[in-house]
Design a protein around this motif. Structure first.
Motif, mmCIF file in Angstrom:
data_model
loop_
_atom_site.group_PDB
_atom_site.id
_atom_site.type_symbol
_atom_site.label_atom_id
_atom_site.label_comp_id
_atom_site.label_asym_id
_atom_site.label_seq_id
_atom_site.Cartn_x
_atom_site.Cartn_y
_atom_site.Cartn_z
ATOM 1 N N PHE A 113 0.832 -1.199 0.000
ATOM 2 C CA PHE A 113 0.000 0.000 0.000
ATOM 3 C C PHE A 113 0.874 1.259 0.000
ATOM 4 N N CYS A 114 1.832 1.314 0.907
ATOM 5 C CA CYS A 114 2.703 2.493 1.011
ATOM 6 C C CYS A 114 3.524 2.678 -0.263
ATOM 7 N N THR A 115 3.981 1.594 -0.842
ATOM 8 C CA THR A 115 4.722 1.675 -2.102
ATOM 9 C C THR A 115 3.836 2.251 -3.199
ATOM 10 N N ALA A 116 2.597 1.800 -3.259
ATOM 11 C CA ALA A 116 1.666 2.302 -4.276
ATOM 12 C C ALA A 116 1.413 3.792 -4.093
ATOM 13 N N TRP A 117 1.247 4.213 -2.864
ATOM 14 C CA TRP A 117 0.995 5.647 -2.628
ATOM 15 C C TRP A 117 2.230 6.476 -2.959
ATOM 16 N N ARG A 118 3.386 6.016 -2.537
ATOM 17 C CA ARG A 118 4.603 6.791 -2.793
ATOM 18 C C ARG A 118 4.971 6.822 -4.277
ATOM 19 N N ALA A 119 4.488 5.878 -5.038
ATOM 20 C CA ALA A 119 4.786 5.827 -6.472
ATOM 21 C C ALA A 119 4.062 6.920 -7.260
ATOM 22 N N GLN A 120 3.132 7.597 -6.645
ATOM 23 C CA GLN A 120 2.360 8.631 -7.340
ATOM 24 C C GLN A 120 3.042 9.998 -7.230
ATOM 25 N N SER A 121 4.318 10.033 -7.526
ATOM 26 C CA SER A 121 5.090 11.277 -7.386
ATOM 27 C C SER A 121 4.586 12.381 -8.311
ATOM 28 N N ASP A 122 4.051 12.014 -9.476
ATOM 29 C CA ASP A 122 3.510 13.034 -10.384
ATOM 30 C C ASP A 122 2.333 13.757 -9.745
ATOM 31 N N LEU A 123 1.521 13.030 -9.007
ATOM 32 C CA LEU A 123 0.386 13.638 -8.304
ATOM 33 C C LEU A 123 0.890 14.581 -7.218
ATOM 34 N N LEU A 124 1.846 14.129 -6.437
ATOM 35 C CA LEU A 124 2.365 14.943 -5.342
ATOM 36 C C LEU A 124 2.994 16.241 -5.845
ATOM 37 N N LYS A 125 3.595 16.200 -7.025
ATOM 38 C CA LYS A 125 4.200 17.407 -7.598
ATOM 39 C C LYS A 125 3.150 18.442 -7.984
ATOM 40 N N ARG A 126 1.921 17.994 -8.254
ATOM 41 C CA ARG A 126 0.854 18.911 -8.651
ATOM 42 C C ARG A 126 0.085 19.470 -7.456
ATOM 43 N N LEU A 127 0.374 18.956 -6.283
ATOM 44 C CA LEU A 127 -0.288 19.414 -5.064
ATOM 45 C C LEU A 127 0.636 20.336 -4.276
ATOM 46 N N PRO A 128 0.071 21.175 -3.405
ATOM 47 C CA PRO A 128 0.924 21.996 -2.534
ATOM 48 C C PRO A 128 1.849 21.099 -1.700
ATOM 49 N N PRO A 129 3.042 21.589 -1.358
ATOM 50 C CA PRO A 129 4.036 20.779 -0.634
ATOM 51 C C PRO A 129 3.511 20.150 0.657
ATOM 52 N N ARG A 130 2.602 20.797 1.320
ATOM 53 C CA ARG A 130 2.079 20.278 2.591
ATOM 54 C C ARG A 130 1.412 18.911 2.404
ATOM 55 N N TYR A 131 0.839 18.681 1.247
ATOM 56 C CA TYR A 131 0.181 17.392 0.997
ATOM 57 C C TYR A 131 1.177 16.237 1.106
ATOM 58 N N GLU A 132 2.349 16.422 0.551
ATOM 59 C CA GLU A 132 3.352 15.358 0.627
ATOM 60 C C GLU A 132 3.790 15.117 2.066
ATOM 61 N N GLU A 133 3.961 16.206 2.826
ATOM 62 C CA GLU A 133 4.359 16.078 4.224
ATOM 63 C C GLU A 133 3.320 15.295 5.027
ATOM 64 N N VAL A 134 2.066 15.644 4.844
ATOM 65 C CA VAL A 134 0.995 14.976 5.592
ATOM 66 C C VAL A 134 0.880 13.512 5.177
ATOM 67 N N ALA A 135 0.913 13.255 3.867
ATOM 68 C CA ALA A 135 0.813 11.873 3.391
ATOM 69 C C ALA A 135 1.964 11.034 3.940
ATOM 70 N N GLU A 136 3.158 11.567 3.905
ATOM 71 C CA GLU A 136 4.320 10.805 4.384
ATOM 72 C C GLU A 136 4.221 10.545 5.880
ATOM 73 N N ASP A 137 3.721 11.505 6.636
ATOM 74 C CA ASP A 137 3.525 11.311 8.067
ATOM 75 C C ASP A 137 2.536 10.169 8.323
ATOM 76 N N LEU A 138 1.416 10.188 7.612
ATOM 77 C CA LEU A 138 0.414 9.135 7.779
ATOM 78 C C LEU A 138 0.943 7.773 7.339
ATOM 79 N N LEU A 139 1.656 7.742 6.214
ATOM 80 C CA LEU A 139 2.219 6.479 5.733
ATOM 81 C C LEU A 139 3.257 5.931 6.706
ATOM 82 N N GLY A 140 4.084 6.817 7.238
ATOM 83 C CA GLY A 140 5.096 6.397 8.214
ATOM 84 C C GLY A 140 4.470 5.796 9.460
#
Length: 89
Positions: free
Chosen positions: A26-53
């Motif tokens: 699951f975490c690998t699948a979410w982290r693989a969506q780097s193109d999506l994360l680049k289109r979102l504000p930086p805070r989205y990546e921080e929050v997602a990574e916190d939850l995944l961790g």
């Protein structure tokens, strides 16, 4: 839904909830969506990574011995996903 990355995240979330994949996949699948994360504000990546961790850390322990509820974390990821969809519209 036209965004393949968003759909991939929905599919992974449903697969984990259904027991079709494990937390690592699951975490690998979410982290693989780097193109999506680049289109979102930086805070989205921080929050997602916190939850995944936290999800990964919680998967190392039994539900009783871990302070992270997998269901709560998945619900928070579902909220994250909903907000990401609204941000991209």
């Amino acid at each position: 839904m036209s965004n393949a990355s968003i759909q991939n995240l929905h599919d992974a979330l449903n697969a984990l909830r259904d027991g079709d994949i494990n937390v690592a996949a699951f975490c690998t699948a979410w982290r693989a969506q780097s193109d999506l994360l680049k289109r979102l504000p930086p805070r989205y990546e921080e929050v997602a990574e916190d939850l995944l961790g936290r999800l990964e850390a919680g998967s190392l322990f039994t539900e009783e011995s871990c302070s992270f509820s997998q269901e709560d974390l998945l619900n928070n990821l579902a909220v994250w996903l909903h907000k990401a969809e609204k941000t991209l519209v």
